[in-house]
Design an enzyme around this catalytic site. Structure first.
Site, PDB file in Angstrom:
ATOM      1  N   THR A  99      -6.522 -35.344  33.639  1.00 16.48           N
ATOM      2  CA  THR A  99      -6.730 -34.128  34.439  1.00 16.48           C
ATOM      3  C   THR A  99      -6.050 -34.347  35.786  1.00 16.48           C
ATOM      4  O   THR A  99      -6.493 -35.193  36.569  1.00 16.48           O
ATOM      5  CB  THR A  99      -8.233 -33.859  34.660  1.00 16.48           C
ATOM      6  OG1 THR A  99      -8.879 -33.776  33.392  1.00 16.48           O
ATOM      7  CG2 THR A  99      -8.435 -32.560  35.422  1.00 16.48           C
ATOM      8  N   LYS A 174      -8.120 -26.259  32.545  1.00 13.69           N
ATOM      9  CA  LYS A 174      -9.097 -27.351  32.694  1.00 13.69           C
ATOM     10  C   LYS A 174      -9.846 -27.202  34.028  1.00 13.69           C
ATOM     11  O   LYS A 174     -11.056 -27.427  34.108  1.00 13.69           O
ATOM     12  CB  LYS A 174      -8.376 -28.703  32.627  1.00 13.69           C
ATOM     13  CG  LYS A 174      -9.224 -29.907  33.017  1.00 13.69           C
ATOM     14  CD  LYS A 174     -10.321 -30.248  32.026  1.00 13.69           C
ATOM     15  CE  LYS A 174     -11.187 -31.388  32.556  1.00 13.69           C
ATOM     16  NZ  LYS A 174     -12.220 -31.818  31.657  1.00 13.69           N
ATOM     17  N   LYS A 242     -13.197 -35.509  41.887  1.00 10.25           N
ATOM     18  CA  LYS A 242     -11.719 -35.503  41.829  1.00 10.25           C
ATOM     19  C   LYS A 242     -11.236 -34.152  41.303  1.00 10.25           C
ATOM     20  O   LYS A 242     -10.343 -33.528  41.862  1.00 10.25           O
ATOM     21  CB  LYS A 242     -11.230 -36.627  40.907  1.00 10.25           C
ATOM     22  CG  LYS A 242      -9.748 -36.545  40.573  1.00 10.25           C
ATOM     23  CD  LYS A 242      -9.353 -37.332  39.338  1.00 10.25           C
ATOM     24  CE  LYS A 242      -9.875 -36.810  38.060  1.00 10.25           C
ATOM     25  NZ  LYS A 242      -8.972 -36.459  36.991  1.00 10.25           N
TER      26      LYS A 242
HETATM   27  P1  NAP Z   1     -11.600 -44.242  32.939  1.00 10.21           P
HETATM   28  O1  NAP Z   1     -12.551 -44.729  31.918  1.00 10.21           O
HETATM   29  O2  NAP Z   1     -11.852 -44.535  34.372  1.00 10.21           O
HETATM   30  O3  NAP Z   1     -10.140 -44.783  32.521  1.00 10.21           O
HETATM   31  C1  NAP Z   1      -9.028 -44.536  33.320  1.00 10.21           C
HETATM   32  C2  NAP Z   1      -7.842 -45.216  32.710  1.00 10.21           C
HETATM   33  O4  NAP Z   1      -6.700 -44.928  33.524  1.00 10.21           O
HETATM   34  C3  NAP Z   1      -7.972 -46.729  32.640  1.00 10.21           C
HETATM   35  O5  NAP Z   1      -7.370 -47.158  31.452  1.00 10.21           O
HETATM   36  C4  NAP Z   1      -7.160 -47.175  33.853  1.00 10.21           C
HETATM   37  O6  NAP Z   1      -6.626 -48.483  33.747  1.00 10.21           O
HETATM   38  C5  NAP Z   1      -6.044 -46.167  33.813  1.00 10.21           C
HETATM   39  N1  NAP Z   1      -5.327 -46.041  35.096  1.00 10.21           N
HETATM   40  C6  NAP Z   1      -5.790 -45.513  36.245  1.00 10.21           C
HETATM   41  N2  NAP Z   1      -4.864 -45.564  37.203  1.00 10.21           N
HETATM   42  C7  NAP Z   1      -3.769 -46.140  36.634  1.00 10.21           C
HETATM   43  C8  NAP Z   1      -2.477 -46.470  37.100  1.00 10.21           C
HETATM   44  N3  NAP Z   1      -2.102 -46.197  38.368  1.00 10.21           N
HETATM   45  N4  NAP Z   1      -1.602 -47.053  36.244  1.00 10.21           N
HETATM   46  C9  NAP Z   1      -1.981 -47.316  34.964  1.00 10.21           C
HETATM   47  N5  NAP Z   1      -3.186 -47.023  34.451  1.00 10.21           N
HETATM   48  C10 NAP Z   1      -4.069 -46.453  35.289  1.00 10.21           C
HETATM   49  O7  NAP Z   1     -11.416 -42.635  32.890  1.00 10.21           O
HETATM   50  P2  NAP Z   1     -11.650 -41.659  31.657  1.00 10.21           P
HETATM   51  O8  NAP Z   1     -13.067 -41.181  31.705  1.00 10.21           O
HETATM   52  O9  NAP Z   1     -11.094 -42.228  30.430  1.00 10.21           O
HETATM   53  O10 NAP Z   1     -10.764 -40.415  32.165  1.00 10.21           O
HETATM   54  C11 NAP Z   1      -9.361 -40.348  31.938  1.00 10.21           C
HETATM   55  C12 NAP Z   1      -8.923 -38.909  32.279  1.00 10.21           C
HETATM   56  O11 NAP Z   1      -9.642 -37.986  31.445  1.00 10.21           O
HETATM   57  C13 NAP Z   1      -9.225 -38.526  33.733  1.00 10.21           C
HETATM   58  O12 NAP Z   1      -8.195 -37.708  34.234  1.00 10.21           O
HETATM   59  C14 NAP Z   1     -10.550 -37.740  33.604  1.00 10.21           C
HETATM   60  O13 NAP Z   1     -10.704 -36.821  34.668  1.00 10.21           O
HETATM   61  C15 NAP Z   1     -10.348 -37.055  32.272  1.00 10.21           C
HETATM   62  N6  NAP Z   1     -11.587 -36.683  31.578  1.00 10.21           N
HETATM   63  C16 NAP Z   1     -12.644 -37.540  31.488  1.00 10.21           C
HETATM   64  C17 NAP Z   1     -13.789 -37.135  30.809  1.00 10.21           C
HETATM   65  C18 NAP Z   1     -15.014 -38.031  30.684  1.00 10.21           C
HETATM   66  O14 NAP Z   1     -16.085 -37.552  30.232  1.00 10.21           O
HETATM   67  N7  NAP Z   1     -14.931 -39.306  31.016  1.00 10.21           N
HETATM   68  C19 NAP Z   1     -13.868 -35.866  30.217  1.00 10.21           C
HETATM   69  C20 NAP Z   1     -12.769 -35.037  30.296  1.00 10.21           C
HETATM   70  C21 NAP Z   1     -11.633 -35.446  30.975  1.00 10.21           C
HETATM   71  P3  NAP Z   1      -7.513 -49.753  34.164  1.00 10.21           P
HETATM   72  O15 NAP Z   1      -8.282 -50.105  32.921  1.00 10.21           O
HETATM   73  O16 NAP Z   1      -6.550 -50.788  34.563  1.00 10.21           O
HETATM   74  O17 NAP Z   1      -8.404 -49.339  35.301  1.00 10.21           O
END
Ligand code: NAP
Length: 299
Positions: A99, A174, A242
């Protein structure tokens, strides 16, 4: 069988990549923190050495990282790792599930189009449960032919795939989702505090209104957690804030005040101070409880 790269194996990315793998596709994974690739590699995924290496080996590249700058870092590369753009071949389709700001999606799509690489912005809704179950709602922006090509893969990860329009439209939709979700969450908090201050059991109120016109995902899923005082995350406060920041910025660019969302974001900032950035979004109620000096509980 498709050759799919998957970059970003967080709460959402890991189960999404697993569903692609279990459907019989060849998966090449990369994650900034390498240890998070271990489980999928043990299950049969290949380890990419960098986003560029993943791109060299893939016909489709899926990205699921945190914010706009993170997507740009993955695509353009950093001092630590070469970006997707170094290895990608003409005709490869990139799908970005993160997102991020609609403007950034549009700019990146225009840049990649110049080298013959379509970018579909495809943020998701449905939380970790939807990612694990392959039942996400995926909101897509970009070229229709490219979307149709990648559609069978998206259908493995989601049950509702919507083409919202040109590049950036998926991100805009979104953000609409997040506007509706956060105001719904706040409505739930107000109803619960109001109910408590008027000496009616909150559980009775929730049961009654869930079945009527006020029924919603937030009421059905977050209401019971609040009554148990369970603030563990489905969706984290930090990620919610965010997304609201992205919505408020996008609204500014079209001179829209976005009153409701801004108010809820301010309340979220109090909840974040009280519970920390990793608490679940149901912790929003604490901000209102602090103002009214009441604590909502099952009784
Ligand atoms: P998360 O568990 O915090 O995972 C984030 C991922 O992004 C990790 O693999 C992290 O790597 C990687 N990352 C972050 N910054 C980076 C960079 N500069 N270079 C390379 N890798 C990087 O987050 P998530 O919940 O999976 O969410 C991912 C996306 O989906 C976000 O945009 C979020 O808003 C969206 N989303 C989440 C949900 C939910 O319920 N969680 C629902 C809908 C949408 P590291 O392991 O090294 O930190």
């Amino acid at each position: 069988m498709a050759r799919c790269g998957f970059i970003g194996l967080g709460i959402m990315g890991e189960p999404m990549a697993r569903n692609l793998l279990n459907a019989g596709n060849e998966i090449i994974v990369w994650n900034r923190t390498k240890s998070k690739t271990d489980t999928l590699v043990a299950e049969g995924a290949h380890l990419g050495l960098s986003p560029s290496d993943v791109a060299e080996q893939s016909d489709f590249i899926f990205i699921c990282v945190t914010n706009s700058q993170d997507v740009l870092d993955v695509v353009h590369g950093t001092d630590e790792s070469e970006g997707v753009i170094e290895g990608v071949k003409k005709g490869t389709i990139i799908v970005d599930h993160s997102t991020i700001a609609p403007d950034v999606s549009r700019q990146l799509a225009a840049e990649l189009e110049k080298i013959g690489v379509p970018l579909i912005d495809a943020p998701v809704s449905g939380g970790d449960k939807g990612a694990i179950g392959g039942t996400l709602s995926i909101m897509c922006g970009g070229d229709e032919d490219a979307l149709n090509t990648v559609m069978p893969l998206l259908q493995i990860m989601g049950s509702q795939i919507t083409h919202c329009g040109p590049s950036g439209s998926g991100q805009t939709v979104k953000l609409c989702n997040q506007i509706a979700v956060c105001i719904n969450n706040y409505a739930l908090a107000e109803a619960l505090v109001f109910c408590s201050l008027n000496n009616v059991k909150p559980g009775v109120m929730l049961e009654a209104i869930s079945a009527g016109a006020a029924g919603s995902w937030q009421i059905s899923n977050l209401g019971p957690l609040i009554l148990k005082r369970d603030f563990s995350p489905g969706f984290k406060l930090g990620l919610q804030r965010k997304d609201l920041g992205l919505a408020i910025d996008a609204a500014d660019s079209v001179n829209m005040p976005l009153f409701g969302t801004t108010l809820v974001d301010r309340m979220f900032s109090v909840a974040e101070r009280l519970h920390g950035t990793d608490a679940g979004t149901q912790a929003l109620i604490s901000a209102l409880e602090t103002l009214t000096d009441v604590e909502v509980s099952a009784e």
